[in-house]
Design a protein around this motif. Structure first.
Motif, mmCIF file in Angstrom:
data_model
loop_
_atom_site.group_PDB
_atom_site.id
_atom_site.type_symbol
_atom_site.label_atom_id
_atom_site.label_comp_id
_atom_site.label_asym_id
_atom_site.label_seq_id
_atom_site.Cartn_x
_atom_site.Cartn_y
_atom_site.Cartn_z
ATOM 1 N N SER A 24 -5.375 3.507 9.384
ATOM 2 C CA SER A 24 -4.020 3.635 8.815
ATOM 3 C C SER A 24 -2.948 3.679 9.892
ATOM 4 O O SER A 24 -1.816 3.212 9.678
ATOM 5 N N THR A 29 -4.608 -0.870 5.448
ATOM 6 C CA THR A 29 -5.005 -0.071 4.305
ATOM 7 C C THR A 29 -6.519 -0.084 4.133
ATOM 8 O O THR A 29 -7.241 -0.750 4.873
ATOM 9 N N THR A 30 -7.007 0.637 3.125
ATOM 10 C CA THR A 30 -8.453 0.821 2.957
ATOM 11 C C THR A 30 -9.148 -0.407 2.409
ATOM 12 O O THR A 30 -10.206 -0.817 2.901
ATOM 13 N N GLU A 136 -2.594 -8.340 4.075
ATOM 14 C CA GLU A 136 -2.718 -8.182 5.520
ATOM 15 C C GLU A 136 -3.428 -9.361 6.174
ATOM 16 O O GLU A 136 -3.477 -9.451 7.404
ATOM 17 N N MET A 212 -3.181 -3.361 -5.378
ATOM 18 C CA MET A 212 -2.312 -2.413 -4.670
ATOM 19 C C MET A 212 -2.053 -1.167 -5.523
ATOM 20 O O MET A 212 -2.074 -0.039 -5.014
ATOM 21 N N TYR A 235 -5.495 7.458 -1.474
ATOM 22 C CA TYR A 235 -6.051 6.721 -2.603
ATOM 23 C C TYR A 235 -5.812 7.509 -3.891
ATOM 24 O O TYR A 235 -6.088 8.704 -3.960
ATOM 25 N N ASP A 252 -5.531 -1.306 -2.151
ATOM 26 C CA ASP A 252 -4.697 -2.087 -1.233
ATOM 27 C C ASP A 252 -3.280 -1.533 -1.118
ATOM 28 O O ASP A 252 -2.345 -2.256 -0.780
ATOM 29 N N ARG A 253 -3.128 -0.240 -1.370
ATOM 30 C CA ARG A 253 -1.812 0.406 -1.308
ATOM 31 C C ARG A 253 -1.213 0.303 0.098
ATOM 32 O O ARG A 253 -1.929 0.119 1.086
ATOM 33 N N GLN A 254 0.110 0.449 0.162
ATOM 34 C CA GLN A 254 0.765 0.553 1.458
ATOM 35 C C GLN A 254 0.338 1.861 2.124
ATOM 36 O O GLN A 254 -0.047 2.805 1.447
ATOM 37 N N THR A 255 0.414 1.924 3.428
ATOM 38 C CA THR A 255 -0.044 3.132 4.132
ATOM 39 C C THR A 255 1.007 4.228 4.171
ATOM 40 O O THR A 255 0.682 5.396 4.381
#
Length: 313
Positions: A24, A29-30, A136, A212, A235, A252-255
């Motif tokens: 991160s 992201t994860t 990304e 996301m 998450y 896939d969220r923003q960090t």
């Protein structure tokens, strides 16, 4: 190269594993399988490591041609599965030979299916994971979704037990969900009446839902602070933007983010949300960190118990 050739990639097919962790600080992201339990079952049926690379097929339409001897298993959303035009059972290990054509139809219940192969697909990890994150441009095959003509390498496997998960243990993807939420420190910025409104009323999944996050619609709630200093986002975090409509942030969220967060959805329930189509009705219910810990422990015990009930074909 021995493995599987993509004839048709379907609506959206991505190579995934259990996610990219510890990156991160680099803004990565994860990622990872959206319905992690279903993905792990696909690998478990084949005797793979639970995080072995597999394909996440959203909505359906994936077609592969086999050019090696191996075994496959498909789990997750309900959809037609066929091998050489013959119907094949989901949640079951199937032997495939060179020249075989594997086809996943369109989903009828749920949203995402997982296709695993014995030993996992041989893909070079990037930053510790093969998980594809399109935003990304990282993971998978050159950071892209699967496309016709792609070849996924896999080692030949000639002998493997054919196992099946009994129907009674397969998940049901319902049109009404209850999401367990662990409240965070920012919950104090929401007045008591706003919190009560949040838990008493239902929300629906909107078409603005992807890897996301899921945008919901329903009774708006508001924080006493419309924006905060940006901070890391976990998450399952539930952000409340200025319009008062919750957003559940997923793989896939923003960090980083600055909207108030009322809490985070339990990971087990995030997996169910990831199978929810637009229009699905859902409720939130608060649980303590201790209850969340217990739920995760019980889920593991249940999975281990079910493993002993697998049927040998």
């Amino acid at each position: 190269m021995s493995g599987f050739e993509v004839i048709a990639a379907g609506v959206l097919s991505l190579l995934q594993d259990n996610g990219r962790f510890g990156q991160s600080a680099l803004g990565l992201t994860t990622g990872g399988a959206m319905d992690a339990p279903s993905a792990r079952w696909a690998n478990r049926l084949l005797g793979n490591d639970y995080g072995a690379p597999l394909i996440e097929c959203s909505v359906g339409g994936l077609q592969l041609r086999t050019n090696t001897s191996s075994y496959i298993a498909v789990t997750g959303a309900e959809l037609p599965l066929s091998i050489n035009g013959k119907t094949a059972e989901l949640w079951t290990v199937h032997k495939v030979q060179p020249g075989d054509v594997i086809e996943l139809g369109m989903v009828s219940q749920g949203l995402r299916a997982y296709l695993a192969v014995a030993g996992g697909f041989a893909v070079t990890p990037q930053f510790g994971s093969v998980s594809t994150v399109l935003r990304e441009g990282i993971g998978g095959l050159k950071g892209n979704k699967l496309q016709s003509g792609d070849v996924l390498a896999a080692q030949p496997v000639n002998q493997l037990p054919r196992l099946s998960l009994p129907l009674a243990y397969r998940p049901q993807f319902n049109r009404i969900l209850t999401l367990r939420l662990i409240e965070g420190y920012q919950v104090e910025s929401f007045p008591v009446t706003e919190r009560q409104r949040f838990y008493l009323n239902s929300y629906k999944v909107t078409p603005q839902a992807d890897r996301m996050g899921y945008k919901l619609t329903g009774t708006a709630i508001h924080s006493q602070q419309s924006q905060l200093l940006s901070e890391g986002i976990c998450y399952g975090a539930v952000q409340i933007p200025p319009d008062g409509q919750p957003i559940v942030l997923l793989n896939d969220r923003q960090t980083l983010g600055g909207y108030p967060k009322i809490g985070s959805v339990l990971s087990l329930d995030c997996a169910l949300l990831a199978q929810a189509v637009a229009g699905t009705e859902l409720y939130f219910t608060p649980i303590s960190p201790e209850q969340a810990h217990n739920a995760l422990c019980l889920a593991k015990v249940r999975t281990d118990a079910i493993t002993s009930q697998l049927v040998s074909l």
